[in-house]
Design a protein around this motif. Structure first.
Motif, mmCIF file in Angstrom:
data_model
loop_
_atom_site.group_PDB
_atom_site.id
_atom_site.type_symbol
_atom_site.label_atom_id
_atom_site.label_comp_id
_atom_site.label_asym_id
_atom_site.label_seq_id
_atom_site.Cartn_x
_atom_site.Cartn_y
_atom_site.Cartn_z
ATOM 1 N N TYR A 175 0.832 -1.202 0.000
ATOM 2 C CA TYR A 175 0.000 0.000 0.000
ATOM 3 C C TYR A 175 0.874 1.263 0.000
ATOM 4 O O TYR A 175 0.600 2.229 -0.729
ATOM 5 N N MET A 176 1.953 1.242 0.800
ATOM 6 C CA MET A 176 2.835 2.397 0.886
ATOM 7 C C MET A 176 3.563 2.628 -0.435
ATOM 8 O O MET A 176 3.737 3.774 -0.873
ATOM 9 N N ALA A 178 2.495 1.785 -3.432
ATOM 10 C CA ALA A 178 1.512 2.314 -4.385
ATOM 11 C C ALA A 178 1.273 3.800 -4.141
ATOM 12 O O ALA A 178 1.172 4.596 -5.084
ATOM 13 N N ALA A 179 1.207 4.182 -2.857
ATOM 14 C CA ALA A 179 1.003 5.591 -2.529
ATOM 15 C C ALA A 179 2.219 6.429 -2.924
ATOM 16 O O ALA A 179 2.084 7.555 -3.414
ATOM 17 N N ALA A 180 3.419 5.866 -2.724
ATOM 18 C CA ALA A 180 4.647 6.591 -3.080
ATOM 19 C C ALA A 180 4.724 6.837 -4.579
ATOM 20 O O ALA A 180 5.196 7.889 -5.031
ATOM 21 N N ARG A 181 4.255 5.860 -5.354
ATOM 22 C CA ARG A 181 4.258 6.034 -6.812
ATOM 23 C C ARG A 181 3.319 7.141 -7.258
ATOM 24 O O ARG A 181 3.514 7.741 -8.319
ATOM 25 N N GLU A 182 2.323 7.422 -6.423
ATOM 26 C CA GLU A 182 1.382 8.506 -6.740
ATOM 27 C C GLU A 182 1.886 9.854 -6.233
ATOM 28 O O GLU A 182 1.206 10.865 -6.376
ATOM 29 N N ASP A 184 2.890 10.492 -2.908
ATOM 30 C CA ASP A 184 2.615 10.741 -1.495
ATOM 31 C C ASP A 184 3.944 10.901 -0.744
ATOM 32 O O ASP A 184 4.695 9.928 -0.575
ATOM 33 N N ALA A 187 4.416 8.714 2.436
ATOM 34 C CA ALA A 187 4.710 7.319 2.115
ATOM 35 C C ALA A 187 6.165 7.155 1.709
ATOM 36 O O ALA A 187 6.827 6.173 2.091
#
Length: 296
Positions: A175-176, A178-182, A184, A187
């Motif tokens: 989850y982290m 995926a968030a970092a790729r966006e 965040d 994250a």
């Protein structure tokens, strides 16, 4: 490379190029199945002849059919098809520069790098592209691998509580990532701190423990070929099959590696140790895959 991986499907007794040509001629003369690409304005169209020598494994010969029906050899491909859906992910199909073949490329958070594999069901892709356009697809993917070198490693003893905790940690990390790729920022900082703590923990434990008790599984690129990987994972099931031509035995291992489930095959003579569910496999593999174009 093709010649090397023939032994993975039970052809370790091929001594020279003549022996290889004899097998290829057998595939071309007595194929299990054939495929001819949809007709086009070109004088020659893509064709494929496939012969199965054991369960889900064999040799595919690819080339071109002329208008008069003559088949011209292009290259051959030892293959092994997995039976498990490894994941559902966005995959990009790209044509290889050196021959009429395609690779699948996808970014999976559990691997940590772009995962590249040889597309096995090229005929399905060509049929699909006859009426659709676009190089990227979100669909189930079934990975498999050919291996010519592997060892059986003893498992790491874990309690049920440790298994549950590690699964929760893995899900949280996915989850982290995926968030970092966006983008965040929180994250990204959390993942950076986790990596620093992990490095410190490994450095401390490696002074007293064997590295294979610290690292339970891994999946990382190997050598200069983009679709070859060094892996270690838990063995979920073992099947032994026999090549109907050479009578050599081949192991089919279902592995769980970095939370991915896929099948690999390896010649019995190339596997050091006795495989069994619960033990681990460590070796190098040439990744192949089936993309489910029917569900698009």
């Amino acid at each position: 490379m093709m010649h090397d991986y023939l032994r993975a499907i039970g052809f370790s007794n091929l001594k020279n190029n003549k022996d290889v040509r004899d097998v290829i001629n057998l595939v071309m003369l007595r194929p299990t199945s054939e495929y001819i690409a949809p007709s086009s304005d070109e004088e020659a169209v893509f064709g494929e002849k496939v012969k199965e020598f054991a369960s889900r494994m064999g040799i595919a010969v690819r080339g071109e059919y002329e208008e008069n029906g003559n088949f011209h050899f292009g290259y051959y491909l030892p293959y092994f098809k997995g039976k498990h859906s490894t994941f559902k992910e966005e995959v990009t199909i790209e044509k290889q520069s050196d021959k009429d073949a395609y690779s699948g490329i996808c970014d999976n958070v559990k691997v940590g790098v772009s995962l590249i594999f040889q597309l096995l069901n090229m005929s399905d892709y060509l049929d699909y592209m006859e009426f659709h356009k676009g190089p990227s697809f979100f669909t189930p993917i079934s990975l498999s691998g050919l291996s010519i070198s592997g060892k059986i490693i003893l498992p790491v003893l874990k309690t049920n509580e440790e298994v549950i905790r590690k699964k929760a940690e893995s899900a949280s990390r996915d989850y982290m990532i995926a968030a970092a790729r966006e983008g965040d920022q929180d994250a990204i900082e959390s993942l950076t701190l986790e990596d620093i703590d992990l490095y410190a923990s490994i450095s401390r434990r490696s002074k007293k423990e064997d590295i294979l008790t610290i690292v339970e599984s891994y999946f990382m690129p190997y050598g200069i070929a983009c679709d070859q990987y060094s892996i270690m994972g838990d063995i979920l099931s073992v099947e032994r099959v026999q090549n109907i031509l050479t009578e050599e035995y081949v192991y089919i291992l279902t592995l769980e590696c970095n939370d991915l489930i896929f099948d690999i095959c390896i010649n019995k003579a190339d596997l050091f140790g006795e495989p069994a569910p619960g033990r681990r496999f460590r070796g190098t593999v040439w990744m192949q895959g089936l993309v489910d174009f029917m569900n698009l």
